[in-house]
Design a protein around this motif. Structure first.
Motif, PDB file in Angstrom:
ATOM      1  N   HIS A 115      26.647  89.632  32.843  1.00  0.00           N
ATOM      2  CA  HIS A 115      27.306  88.343  33.092  1.00  0.00           C
ATOM      3  C   HIS A 115      27.949  88.305  34.483  1.00  0.00           C
ATOM      4  O   HIS A 115      27.861  87.279  35.186  1.00  0.00           O
ATOM      5  CB  HIS A 115      28.370  88.081  32.024  1.00  0.00           C
ATOM      6  N   ASP A 116      28.551  89.420  34.901  1.00  0.00           N
ATOM      7  CA  ASP A 116      29.195  89.417  36.220  1.00  0.00           C
ATOM      8  C   ASP A 116      28.171  89.325  37.349  1.00  0.00           C
ATOM      9  O   ASP A 116      28.454  88.780  38.428  1.00  0.00           O
ATOM     10  CB  ASP A 116      30.092  90.653  36.400  1.00  0.00           C
ATOM     11  N   GLU A 117      26.941  89.802  37.100  1.00  0.00           N
ATOM     12  CA  GLU A 117      25.890  89.666  38.106  1.00  0.00           C
ATOM     13  C   GLU A 117      25.435  88.213  38.218  1.00  0.00           C
ATOM     14  O   GLU A 117      25.148  87.722  39.316  1.00  0.00           O
ATOM     15  CB  GLU A 117      24.697  90.556  37.743  1.00  0.00           C
ATOM     16  N   VAL A 118      25.366  87.520  37.071  1.00  0.00           N
ATOM     17  CA  VAL A 118      25.010  86.096  37.101  1.00  0.00           C
ATOM     18  C   VAL A 118      26.069  85.322  37.877  1.00  0.00           C
ATOM     19  O   VAL A 118      25.745  84.471  38.718  1.00  0.00           O
ATOM     20  CB  VAL A 118      24.884  85.528  35.673  1.00  0.00           C
ATOM     21  N   MET A 119      27.346  85.636  37.620  1.00  0.00           N
ATOM     22  CA  MET A 119      28.424  84.943  38.317  1.00  0.00           C
ATOM     23  C   MET A 119      28.404  85.258  39.815  1.00  0.00           C
ATOM     24  O   MET A 119      28.660  84.378  40.644  1.00  0.00           O
ATOM     25  CB  MET A 119      29.778  85.334  37.706  1.00  0.00           C
ATOM     26  N   LYS A 120      28.065  86.494  40.150  1.00  0.00           N
ATOM     27  CA  LYS A 120      27.954  86.880  41.560  1.00  0.00           C
ATOM     28  C   LYS A 120      26.858  86.078  42.240  1.00  0.00           C
ATOM     29  O   LYS A 120      27.016  85.609  43.376  1.00  0.00           O
ATOM     30  CB  LYS A 120      27.656  88.381  41.658  1.00  0.00           C
ATOM     31  N   LEU A 121      25.749  85.879  41.538  1.00  0.00           N
ATOM     32  CA  LEU A 121      24.641  85.105  42.088  1.00  0.00           C
ATOM     33  C   LEU A 121      25.058  83.650  42.291  1.00  0.00           C
ATOM     34  O   LEU A 121      24.781  83.047  43.332  1.00  0.00           O
ATOM     35  CB  LEU A 121      23.435  85.209  41.157  1.00  0.00           C
ATOM     36  N   ILE A 122      25.746  83.095  41.303  1.00  0.00           N
ATOM     37  CA  ILE A 122      26.199  81.701  41.396  1.00  0.00           C
ATOM     38  C   ILE A 122      27.193  81.534  42.545  1.00  0.00           C
ATOM     39  O   ILE A 122      27.148  80.560  43.297  1.00  0.00           O
ATOM     40  CB  ILE A 122      26.818  81.248  40.057  1.00  0.00           C
ATOM     41  N   ASN A 135      20.953  73.768  42.776  1.00  0.00           N
ATOM     42  CA  ASN A 135      20.541  75.123  42.433  1.00  0.00           C
ATOM     43  C   ASN A 135      21.550  75.796  41.504  1.00  0.00           C
ATOM     44  O   ASN A 135      21.163  76.562  40.616  1.00  0.00           O
ATOM     45  CB  ASN A 135      20.342  75.947  43.702  1.00  0.00           C
ATOM     46  N   ARG A 136      22.847  75.535  41.727  1.00  0.00           N
ATOM     47  CA  ARG A 136      23.841  76.093  40.803  1.00  0.00           C
ATOM     48  C   ARG A 136      23.593  75.552  39.398  1.00  0.00           C
ATOM     49  O   ARG A 136      23.651  76.302  38.409  1.00  0.00           O
ATOM     50  CB  ARG A 136      25.267  75.743  41.242  1.00  0.00           C
ATOM     51  N   ILE A 227      13.549  79.603  44.643  1.00  0.00           N
ATOM     52  CA  ILE A 227      15.003  79.427  44.653  1.00  0.00           C
ATOM     53  C   ILE A 227      15.695  80.659  44.083  1.00  0.00           C
ATOM     54  O   ILE A 227      16.642  81.199  44.661  1.00  0.00           O
ATOM     55  CB  ILE A 227      15.392  78.169  43.849  1.00  0.00           C
ATOM     56  N   VAL A 228      15.205  81.135  42.937  1.00  0.00           N
ATOM     57  CA  VAL A 228      15.830  82.280  42.266  1.00  0.00           C
ATOM     58  C   VAL A 228      15.697  83.542  43.112  1.00  0.00           C
ATOM     59  O   VAL A 228      16.653  84.319  43.255  1.00  0.00           O
ATOM     60  CB  VAL A 228      15.216  82.481  40.866  1.00  0.00           C
ATOM     61  N   LYS A 229      14.521  83.765  43.692  1.00  0.00           N
ATOM     62  CA  LYS A 229      14.309  84.953  44.532  1.00  0.00           C
ATOM     63  C   LYS A 229      15.255  84.944  45.732  1.00  0.00           C
ATOM     64  O   LYS A 229      15.853  85.966  46.083  1.00  0.00           O
ATOM     65  CB  LYS A 229      12.857  85.002  45.011  1.00  0.00           C
ATOM     66  N   LYS A 230      15.393  83.780  46.362  1.00  0.00           N
ATOM     67  CA  LYS A 230      16.251  83.662  47.537  1.00  0.00           C
ATOM     68  C   LYS A 230      17.714  83.896  47.165  1.00  0.00           C
ATOM     69  O   LYS A 230      18.448  84.608  47.872  1.00  0.00           O
ATOM     70  CB  LYS A 230      16.088  82.283  48.169  1.00  0.00           C
ATOM     71  N   ASN A 234      20.337  86.808  48.500  1.00  0.00           N
ATOM     72  CA  ASN A 234      21.622  86.451  49.108  1.00  0.00           C
ATOM     73  C   ASN A 234      22.793  87.119  48.396  1.00  0.00           C
ATOM     74  O   ASN A 234      23.798  87.454  49.021  1.00  0.00           O
ATOM     75  CB  ASN A 234      21.811  84.937  49.098  1.00  0.00           C
ATOM     76  N   ALA A 235      22.652  87.290  47.068  1.00  0.00           N
ATOM     77  CA  ALA A 235      23.733  87.893  46.290  1.00  0.00           C
ATOM     78  C   ALA A 235      23.697  89.420  46.338  1.00  0.00           C
ATOM     79  O   ALA A 235      24.599  90.079  45.819  1.00  0.00           O
ATOM     80  CB  ALA A 235      23.653  87.410  44.837  1.00  0.00           C
ATOM     81  N   GLY A 236      22.641  89.977  46.967  1.00  0.00           N
ATOM     82  CA  GLY A 236      22.534  91.432  47.065  1.00  0.00           C
ATOM     83  C   GLY A 236      22.235  92.106  45.743  1.00  0.00           C
ATOM     84  O   GLY A 236      22.627  93.252  45.509  1.00  0.00           O
ATOM     85  N   ILE A 237      21.515  91.414  44.844  1.00  0.00           N
ATOM     86  CA  ILE A 237      21.163  91.976  43.543  1.00  0.00           C
ATOM     87  C   ILE A 237      19.803  92.653  43.663  1.00  0.00           C
ATOM     88  O   ILE A 237      18.789  91.998  43.887  1.00  0.00           O
ATOM     89  CB  ILE A 237      21.132  90.885  42.455  1.00  0.00           C
TER      90      ILE A 237
END
Length: 310
Positions: A115-122, A135-136, A227-230, A234-237
């Motif tokens: 969940h914290d990775e999803v929030m980091k991406l958002i 996109n959000r 969009i998801v790949k980009k 950007n989020a460094g995942i």
């Protein structure tokens, strides 16, 4: 009848009789065109005359070029289905692919996001642009409702029943289901509708489609992948992220928090609960915790066996 004519007839059968989705139909037809092109130079080999040795030669040749067991298995499935259709139509008496064996496919479990990775991406999304707000909302909807990417891009305004906290989703084979949606996700969809989408010039053909591109047309599945790949970069995942990752993460987080498999199956739109079990895999730590929590030997800590009574 030649390959092209019978493949076209088979495609109509997939749509009218089997009710398969457009994407599934395309996958079947792509596979059949491979065998058509393979025998193009030999006019004597047609769907009516091809024998099991011909089919085996084709599969053997294909297997040398493709190392993917999954693609080989799908190809064999497509060919078997095609000749079974020809039998049903009395075009052939036998199925030359009947005895083909598919390669064994190992269990494939894609990466999931915590969940914290999803929030980091958002949080990495630039919300100063209209595309950023859209996109959000896309990510919130994928993760909040567990949708397939095809279901997301085909979601309509008329499918939103926010007063009941439900959305209507059209899944594989055009089968519809109602999926619960949280107030949190509803909030971001409303922001997108009222602050972004409202100010777009919309192609009349897509006026009921929820998620639009910058030209007012329908987003494609490919665009959502991009969009998801980009965003993940950007989020460094450092995981192999796709739109489907959010569906898998949705199911996994529900299971971890106590949802039962049957409920998850209905929300994901799986015909078989076996598919749901694959999506909602349990790791070793969860299994250990389940045994400690629910096994009677662990629940009744004071229970002692009396060896003298045995």
């Amino acid at each position: 009848m030649n390959w092209e004519e019978l493949i076209t007839l088979y495609n109509e059968y997939l749509f009218l009789e089997k009710g398969l989705s457009k994407n599934t139909q395309l996958a079947y037809i792509r596979d059949l065109k491979k065998i058509k092109y393979y025998f193009n130079k030999d006019n004597s080999i047609t769907p009516n005359t091809i024998n099991k040795e011909n089919v085996q030669d084709f599969i053997y040749d294909y297997s040398k070029k493709s190392k993917s067991s999954k693609s080989q298995a799908r190809l064999i499935s497509s060919i078997k289905s095609f000749f079974k259709f020809l039998q049903l139509e009395d075009i052939r008496k036998d199925n030359p692919a009947e005895l083909l064996e598919s390669p064994k496919i190992g269990l494939y479990l894609p990466d999931t996001l915590e969940h914290d990775e999803v929030m980091k991406l958002i949080e990495s999304i630039d919300l100063s642009t209209s595309e950023g707000e859209r996109n959000r909302t896309i990510i919130e909807t994928l993760y909040g409702c567990g949708l397939r990417v095809s279901e997301l891009v085909n979601l309509k305004l008329s499918d939103l029943f926010f007063n009941e906290n439900l959305i209507r989703v059209t899944g594989k084979g055009d089968k519809q289901r109602l999926v619960p949606i949280s107030d949190w996700t509803i909030k971001y969809i409303n922001i997108y509708i009222n602050e972004i989408r409202l100010h777009q010039t919309i192609n009349p053909k897509f006026k009921d489609i929820l998620f639009l591109n910058r030209r007012g047309g329908q987003l494609t599945r490919e665009m959502v992948f991009i969009i998801v790949k980009k965003l993940s970069r950007n989020a460094g995942i450092n995981k192999n992220i796709s739109p489907h990752t959010f569906r898998h993460s949705f199911a996994t987080v529900l299971l971890k928090n106590g949802a039962d498999l049957r409920s998850i199956q209905l929300m994901l739109g799986h015909e078989s609960i076996t598919t749901t079990e694959i999506y909602t895999h349990l790791d070793r730590e969860q299994l250990r915790e389940a045994i400690e929590k629910y096994h009677p030997f662990n629940i009744n800590k004071d229970f002692k066996t009396d060896e003298n009574k045995i």
